[in-house]
Design a protein around this motif. Structure first.
Motif, PDB file in Angstrom:
ATOM      1  N   ARG A   1       0.842  -1.202   0.000  1.00  0.00           N
ATOM      2  CA  ARG A   1       0.000   0.000   0.000  1.00  0.00           C
ATOM      3  C   ARG A   1       0.875   1.250   0.000  1.00  0.00           C
ATOM      4  NH1 ARG A   1      -5.765  -0.394   2.134  1.00  0.00           N
ATOM      5  NH2 ARG A   1      -5.608  -1.535   0.174  1.00  0.00           N
ATOM      6  N   LEU A   2       0.656   2.092  -0.991  1.00  0.00           N
ATOM      7  CA  LEU A   2       1.404   3.345  -1.108  1.00  0.00           C
ATOM      8  C   LEU A   2       0.605   4.551  -0.625  1.00  0.00           C
ATOM      9  CD1 LEU A   2       3.023   2.944  -4.648  1.00  0.00           C
ATOM     10  CD2 LEU A   2       3.953   2.269  -2.429  1.00  0.00           C
ATOM     11  N   LEU A   3      -0.719   4.457  -0.693  1.00  0.00           N
ATOM     12  CA  LEU A   3      -1.537   5.620  -0.355  1.00  0.00           C
ATOM     13  C   LEU A   3      -2.920   5.176   0.088  1.00  0.00           C
ATOM     14  CD1 LEU A   3      -2.021   8.790  -0.484  1.00  0.00           C
ATOM     15  CD2 LEU A   3      -2.880   8.382  -2.800  1.00  0.00           C
ATOM     16  N   ASP A   4      -3.413   5.810   1.127  1.00  0.00           N
ATOM     17  CA  ASP A   4      -4.818   5.683   1.515  1.00  0.00           C
ATOM     18  C   ASP A   4      -5.213   7.035   2.083  1.00  0.00           C
ATOM     19  OD1 ASP A   4      -7.305   5.184   2.607  1.00  0.00           O
ATOM     20  OD2 ASP A   4      -6.764   3.190   3.359  1.00  0.00           O
ATOM     21  N   THR A   5      -6.009   7.796   1.351  1.00  0.00           N
ATOM     22  CA  THR A   5      -6.348   9.159   1.780  1.00  0.00           C
ATOM     23  C   THR A   5      -7.255   9.185   3.002  1.00  0.00           C
ATOM     24  OG1 THR A   5      -8.226   9.264   0.263  1.00  0.00           O
ATOM     25  CG2 THR A   5      -6.096  10.051  -0.557  1.00  0.00           C
TER      26      THR A   5
ATOM     27  N   ASP B   1       4.586  10.764  -4.544  1.00  0.00           N
ATOM     28  CA  ASP B   1       6.037  10.738  -4.717  1.00  0.00           C
ATOM     29  C   ASP B   1       6.542   9.298  -4.614  1.00  0.00           C
ATOM     30  OD1 ASP B   1       8.742  11.185  -4.743  1.00  0.00           O
ATOM     31  OD2 ASP B   1       8.681  12.873  -3.363  1.00  0.00           O
ATOM     32  N   LEU B   2       7.281   8.857  -5.646  1.00  0.00           N
ATOM     33  CA  LEU B   2       7.786   7.479  -5.695  1.00  0.00           C
ATOM     34  C   LEU B   2       9.305   7.454  -5.828  1.00  0.00           C
ATOM     35  CD1 LEU B   2       5.192   6.220  -8.316  1.00  0.00           C
ATOM     36  CD2 LEU B   2       5.136   5.710  -5.885  1.00  0.00           C
ATOM     37  N   VAL B   3       9.997   8.458  -5.330  1.00  0.00           N
ATOM     38  CA  VAL B   3      11.425   8.614  -5.616  1.00  0.00           C
ATOM     39  C   VAL B   3      12.289   7.522  -4.999  1.00  0.00           C
ATOM     40  CG1 VAL B   3      11.308  11.093  -5.922  1.00  0.00           C
ATOM     41  CG2 VAL B   3      11.658  10.164  -3.629  1.00  0.00           C
ATOM     42  N   ASN B   4      11.759   6.723  -4.090  1.00  0.00           N
ATOM     43  CA  ASN B   4      12.574   5.681  -3.465  1.00  0.00           C
ATOM     44  C   ASN B   4      12.833   4.492  -4.383  1.00  0.00           C
ATOM     45  OD1 ASN B   4      12.860   7.017  -1.047  1.00  0.00           O
ATOM     46  ND2 ASN B   4      10.972   6.179  -0.198  1.00  0.00           N
ATOM     47  N   TYR B   5      12.190   4.442  -5.547  1.00  0.00           N
ATOM     48  CA  TYR B   5      12.383   3.335  -6.466  1.00  0.00           C
ATOM     49  C   TYR B   5      13.454   3.700  -7.482  1.00  0.00           C
ATOM     50  CZ  TYR B   5       8.078   1.572  -4.490  1.00  0.00           C
ATOM     51  OH  TYR B   5       7.124   1.125  -3.623  1.00  0.00           O
ATOM     52  N   PRO B   6      14.529   2.886  -7.610  1.00  0.00           N
ATOM     53  CA  PRO B   6      15.633   3.248  -8.501  1.00  0.00           C
ATOM     54  C   PRO B   6      15.285   3.051  -9.970  1.00  0.00           C
ATOM     55  CG  PRO B   6      16.026   1.097  -7.543  1.00  0.00           C
ATOM     56  CD  PRO B   6      14.777   1.633  -6.898  1.00  0.00           C
TER      57      PRO B   6
ATOM     58  N   VAL C   1       6.157   7.283 -15.128  1.00  0.00           N
ATOM     59  CA  VAL C   1       6.546   8.098 -13.977  1.00  0.00           C
ATOM     60  C   VAL C   1       7.432   9.237 -14.461  1.00  0.00           C
ATOM     61  CG1 VAL C   1       7.822   8.122 -11.801  1.00  0.00           C
ATOM     62  CG2 VAL C   1       6.359   6.176 -12.373  1.00  0.00           C
ATOM     63  N   SER C   2       7.123  10.443 -14.040  1.00  0.00           N
ATOM     64  CA  SER C   2       7.919  11.619 -14.395  1.00  0.00           C
ATOM     65  C   SER C   2       8.549  12.196 -13.134  1.00  0.00           C
ATOM     66  CB  SER C   2       7.032  12.679 -15.061  1.00  0.00           C
ATOM     67  OG  SER C   2       7.761  13.862 -15.318  1.00  0.00           O
ATOM     68  N   LYS C   3       9.877  12.245 -13.106  1.00  0.00           N
ATOM     69  CA  LYS C   3      10.617  12.789 -11.964  1.00  0.00           C
ATOM     70  C   LYS C   3      10.220  12.091 -10.661  1.00  0.00           C
ATOM     71  CE  LYS C   3      11.163  17.284 -14.178  1.00  0.00           C
ATOM     72  NZ  LYS C   3      10.915  18.749 -14.119  1.00  0.00           N
ATOM     73  N   GLY C   4       9.958  10.794 -10.763  1.00  0.00           N
ATOM     74  CA  GLY C   4       9.635  10.011  -9.583  1.00  0.00           C
ATOM     75  C   GLY C   4       8.233  10.214  -9.043  1.00  0.00           C
ATOM     76  N   LYS C   5       7.324  10.789  -9.855  1.00  0.00           N
ATOM     77  CA  LYS C   5       5.992  11.097  -9.340  1.00  0.00           C
ATOM     78  C   LYS C   5       4.918  10.756 -10.357  1.00  0.00           C
ATOM     79  CE  LYS C   5       7.759  14.963  -6.579  1.00  0.00           C
ATOM     80  NZ  LYS C   5       7.680  16.407  -6.299  1.00  0.00           N
ATOM     81  N   VAL C   6       3.710  10.425  -9.834  1.00  0.00           N
ATOM     82  CA  VAL C   6       2.523  10.261 -10.667  1.00  0.00           C
ATOM     83  C   VAL C   6       1.390  11.076 -10.040  1.00  0.00           C
ATOM     84  CG1 VAL C   6       3.159   7.983 -11.524  1.00  0.00           C
ATOM     85  CG2 VAL C   6       1.804   8.178  -9.448  1.00  0.00           C
ATOM     86  N   SER C   7       0.421  11.440 -10.892  1.00  0.00           N
ATOM     87  CA  SER C   7      -0.699  12.281 -10.439  1.00  0.00           C
ATOM     88  C   SER C   7      -2.024  11.570 -10.668  1.00  0.00           C
ATOM     89  CB  SER C   7      -0.690  13.620 -11.174  1.00  0.00           C
ATOM     90  OG  SER C   7       0.459  14.370 -10.832  1.00  0.00           O
ATOM     91  N   PHE C   8      -2.994  11.886  -9.791  1.00  0.00           N
ATOM     92  CA  PHE C   8      -4.328  11.301  -9.838  1.00  0.00           C
ATOM     93  C   PHE C   8      -5.333  12.455  -9.922  1.00  0.00           C
ATOM     94  CE2 PHE C   8      -1.446   8.599  -7.593  1.00  0.00           C
ATOM     95  CZ  PHE C   8      -1.761   7.293  -7.953  1.00  0.00           C
ATOM     96  N   HIS C   9      -6.120  12.509 -11.013  1.00  0.00           N
ATOM     97  CA  HIS C   9      -7.071  13.601 -11.219  1.00  0.00           C
ATOM     98  C   HIS C   9      -8.499  13.094 -11.035  1.00  0.00           C
ATOM     99  CE1 HIS C   9      -8.817  17.285 -12.700  1.00  0.00           C
ATOM    100  NE2 HIS C   9      -9.511  16.599 -13.618  1.00  0.00           N
ATOM    101  N   ASN C  10      -9.204  13.704 -10.112  1.00  0.00           N
ATOM    102  CA  ASN C  10     -10.596  13.384  -9.829  1.00  0.00           C
ATOM    103  C   ASN C  10     -11.487  14.179 -10.773  1.00  0.00           C
ATOM    104  OD1 ASN C  10     -13.155  12.957  -8.773  1.00  0.00           O
ATOM    105  ND2 ASN C  10     -12.796  14.167  -6.907  1.00  0.00           N
TER     106      ASN C  10
END
Length: 631
Positions: free
Chosen positions: A525-529, A548-553, A604-613
């Motif tokens: 689990r990475l996220l639970d709002t 933010d997912l920067v911990n993955y090489p 993934v861009s710069k270690g990040k992904v976005s979620f749009h509602n």
């Protein structure tokens, strides 16, 4: 050279001499095929080494073992100096094997507090040593002295100890071992020894302080094979053939004489990758090696002449045609060069093993061309790249099909009952025109008139008895689909008695070769709002949340299971690379109060992904990782 021949084993411990039982060829030791050693309750040195009453120390077992038998040593520490002089036969060798215990560790011959002073095979024939760990006093050795047909497999030599094969030994093999922190050359083969094979070993000496010494030295030892080793000898010579060592084979090695990644400065003249002396050149072969040039010293020395490049070396000597002079460590990433070690070895070289030093079988890395011999998939050096998956490139999300628009079809029209849509995908939206083997899409059905299911399959193939998503009349339903591509197209079959509209958004594509590979990993689990950390507030209407997912090489993409929880209004969710404009695409659709999940593959861009509602009310998100794509 004469070979020493004796008939008995002599064994002593650092704690004192062990009394050895007198055992004849027909004695008790011959009763079983395995003699057990284990420092545990119930062990005894006066027994016969049964599993229920094993020997407490190794020396009594070695004194009792007969040809064809095995000495199994349980996990634990054995502070014993050992000299092996008992022989097996060609058809019935003696095996000494360490047994890995429940804790994952095997036997240690000595430890840091009580290192042993010697581990000697003297004048003995037909012996096999497996899965042992030797911790010796500084500058002591694993010595093979006048022995024949002796092999070591997965034997670690630590804390300053080295391997020395000498005094006319013949057909000795040291394989899949590790030698570290050596004080003398890690491996020395000399004294007229013949047919020695040093294969698939990791040889490493940290640092480059005073007293730096060569990695592997072969002197006056003809027909030696040095194959598929990884040798790090800081600011010194990595592999040396000297004296009368003609007829040698040096192939598939990865050698680095640099001080880590740094040059050796004033000592660079001694930091030579591969050295072959004048009396060792006859009949010797050097090829398919990777020689790291970062020491600043010559990559080669052949008959006294230095060479800094493979091209110059090959032109002058005819050797090293397939050698590569390049950094031995290559960071992975979108702009990184190809790793020269991978899928490039001579599989037919003598001494090659079926597995690497960690016991792993060769793996074809689809992100690297196969340039080796045989299967073409063997790596150079002692280890196979295990960080390998299928070749996959995340892309999009980009809309490929929308029967309402129209996109991907000639005109806007619902797919008829029991009807099929053929969709071109090759050459569109960044998908290669040739070489694509499959595509991954988020497929959505909307406005279905009747219950049914959708089958997505390769174009032209017989339609399979399978479904990719199911729906009830009037309900919008999405699912992530990976489908093989044939003739550059894929097909969608509406298995229902009513019409339906179809939407397909590209998430990525597969190719036979590529720079990116898929790695299953998780779930996590990475996220639970709904809860901390990272949450406790819903995503607002028409709002965007970035993860933010920067911990993955070396990250290129992520495979996620995304759940929309308790949405306040009808809408859809779009998952996309952070920083991009929100694309015209959906990953899951929902109704008010309906919890909906779907799998998502997203770049993934710069270690990040976005979620749009994309809805008029807040919703909670739950995100679980199931895998990732990496360079």
């Amino acid at each position: 050279m004469s070979r020493i021949r004796t008939a008995l084993v002599v064994g002593a411990t650092l704690l004192g001499t062990v009394g050895l039982p007198a055992v004849s060829a027909g004695g008790a030791a011959a009763a079983g095929t395995t003699l057990h050693v284990h420092r545990t309750t119930g062990c005894t040195n006066s027994g016969t080494g049964t599993e229920s009453a094993p020997y407490c120390t190794i020396a009594p077992a070695l004194a009792a073992v007969q040809p064809g038998q095995t000495v199994e040593i349980g996990e634990g520490t054995y502070p014993e100096d050992l000299t092996f002089t008992r022989s097996g036969t060609a058809g019935a060798p003696i095996t000494v094997r360490g047994v890995t215990g429940p804790g994952g560790s095997g036997p240690m011959i000595g430890d840091q507090k009580t290192p042993v002073n010697g581990f000697v095979v003297r004048g003995a024939d037909h012996l096999r040593f497996e899965n042992l760990y030797l911790t010796a006093a500084p500058k002591s050795t694993l010595l093979v002295d006048g022995a024949r047909d002796v092999s070591f497999d997965q034997v670690t030599i630590a804390e300053g100890a080295t391997l020395h094969v000498t005094n006319g030994s013949a057909d000795v093999r040291f394989a899949r071992g590790r030698i570290g922190s050596y004080q003398d050359p890690a491996v020395t083969v000399d004294g007229g020894s013949t047919g020695t094979v040093v294969t698939t070993n990791q040889v490493y000496k940290p640092g480059s302080g005073p007293g730096t010494v060569p990695g592997i030295v072969v002197k006056d030892a003809p027909n030696t094979v040095v194959v598929a080793n990884t040798v790090n000898a800081p600011c010194s010579r990595s592999i040396v053939l000297d004296g009368g060592s003609a007829g040698a084979v040096v192939e598939n090695n990865v050698v680095n004489s640099a001080n880590g990644p740094r040059a050796c400065g004033a000592r660079s003249a001694d930091a030579i990758g591969i050295t072959v002396g004048p009396d060792a050149t006859a009949g010797s072969k050097v090829d398919y090696n990777v020689v790291d040039p970062r020491s600043g010293g010559p990559a080669y020395s052949w008959a006294g002449s230095p060479y800094t490049s493979q091209e110059a070396f090959t032109a002058a000597t005819g050797q090293g045609e397939h050698d590569i002079v390049a950094p031995s460590l290559v960071d992975r990433g979108p702009d990184a060069p190809a790793d020269p070690k991978v899928d490039s070895a001579d599989e037919n070289a003598p001494g090659m093993l079926p597995t690497d030093s960690e016991g792993r079988a060769p793996v074809d890395d689809p992100t690297v061309p196969n340039t080796g011999t045989g299967s073409g998939t063997r790596d150079r050096g002692a280890t196979e790249r295990s960080f390998v998956g299928s070749a996959f490139t995340p892309a999009g999300p980009t809309r490929l099909l929308d029967t309402r628009a129209p996109i991907g079809v000639p005109s806007a029209a619902a797919v008829p009952a029991w009807g099929t849509v053929d969709l071109p995908v090759a050459g569109l939206a960044g998908v290669p025109a040739e070489g694509v083997t499959a595509v991954t899409m988020n497929v959505t059905v909307t406005e279905p008139q009747a219950d049914g299911h959708l089958t997505v399959h390769p174009h032209g193939d017989q339609r399979p008895n399978a479904s990719n998503l199911n729906w009830t009349a009037g309900r919008t339903a999405p699912n992530l689909v990976t489908v093989p591509v044939k003739d550059g197209r894929v097909s969608f079959y509406n298995a229902s008695g009513g019409t339906v509209h179809l939407i397909a958004d590209l998430a990525g594509y597969h190719t036979a070769e590529g720079r990116i590979s898929y790695h299953p990993d998780g779930p996590e689990r990475l996220l639970d709002t709904r809860v901390q950390p990272g949450g406790s507030a819903p995503v607002p209407a028409w709002g965007t949340l970035t993860l933010d997912l920067v911990n993955y090489p070396y990250l290129a993409g992520m495979t996620l299971n995304v759940t929309a929880v308790e949405p306040g209004a009808e809408g859809h969710l779009t998952v996309y690379p952070q920083g991009d404009t929100v694309p015209n695409a959906s990953n899951l659709n929902f109704l008010p109060g309906e919890t909906v999940a779907n799998q998502v593959v997203v770049p993934v861009s710069k270690g990040k992904v976005s979620f749009h509602n994309a809805s008029g009310a807040p919703l909670h998100l739950v995100v679980d990782r199931f895998g990732y794509q990496a360079y």
